[in-house]
Design a protein around this motif. Sequence first.
Motif, PDB file in Angstrom:
ATOM      1  N   PRO A  37       0.545  -1.222   0.415  1.00  0.00           N
ATOM      2  CA  PRO A  37      -0.057   0.150   0.531  1.00  0.00           C
ATOM      3  C   PRO A  37       0.543   1.559  -0.026  1.00  0.00           C
ATOM      4  N   THR A  41       0.229   3.980  -2.973  1.00  0.00           N
ATOM      5  CA  THR A  41       0.592   5.127  -2.946  1.00  0.00           C
ATOM      6  C   THR A  41       1.573   6.778  -3.144  1.00  0.00           C
ATOM      7  N   ILE A  44       1.058   6.669  -7.101  1.00  0.00           N
ATOM      8  CA  ILE A  44      -0.571   7.185  -7.409  1.00  0.00           C
ATOM      9  C   ILE A  44       0.596   8.803  -7.448  1.00  0.00           C
ATOM     10  N   ASN A  45       1.249   9.589  -6.601  1.00  0.00           N
ATOM     11  CA  ASN A  45       1.991  11.068  -5.681  1.00  0.00           C
ATOM     12  C   ASN A  45       3.167  10.714  -6.868  1.00  0.00           C
ATOM     13  N   ILE A  65     -10.308   3.072  -3.091  1.00  0.00           N
ATOM     14  CA  ILE A  65      -9.389   3.471  -3.216  1.00  0.00           C
ATOM     15  C   ILE A  65      -9.543   4.792  -4.047  1.00  0.00           C
ATOM     16  N   TRP A 126      -4.517  -2.547   2.104  1.00  0.00           N
ATOM     17  CA  TRP A 126      -4.891  -1.348   2.130  1.00  0.00           C
ATOM     18  C   TRP A 126      -6.022  -0.566   3.121  1.00  0.00           C
ATOM     19  N   GLN A 131      -4.898   3.254   4.766  1.00  0.00           N
ATOM     20  CA  GLN A 131      -5.368   4.538   3.977  1.00  0.00           C
ATOM     21  C   GLN A 131      -6.317   4.885   4.064  1.00  0.00           C
TER      22      GLN A 131
END
Length: 138
Positions: A37, A41, A44-45, A65, A126, A131
């Motif tokens: 997870p 993240t 994704i960022n 998500i 997750w 998250q």
Amino acid sequence: MEFLQQNWYWAALAAASGSWLTVELIRGRGDKSQLSPVEATLLINREDAIVIDVREQGEYAQGHIPNARHIPAGDIERRSAELEKWKSQPLILCCTSGARSASAAAQLRKAGFDKVYNLRGGMMEWQKAGQPVSRKRK
């Protein structure tokens, strides 16, 4: 030595859990397509990875998500043209436990997608990692 004789079950438990952790560490190093997870993240960022939730509608509606696109596993092949616009971006596939998304990721790799990742442990991991979860439709 006397302590170990009197508490052999604790020593056995410690040895078993240590072995399990070692096996998981070794197994996780070999496959770079499996993301934790935290790794998901970061992807994704940092790289605008697209999350694709391959669970059924009812599962997706219970929580997913944030910003995840919903494409059930059974529809991946049929809707692969829809995914073409994200071919250059990393794709993170997720399901409940990571099993369905792993097979969907394999389908996408066969279709020519290079940056395909599976969320190891799925939504269960997750959520366990604390998250965020959304119930909004994307």
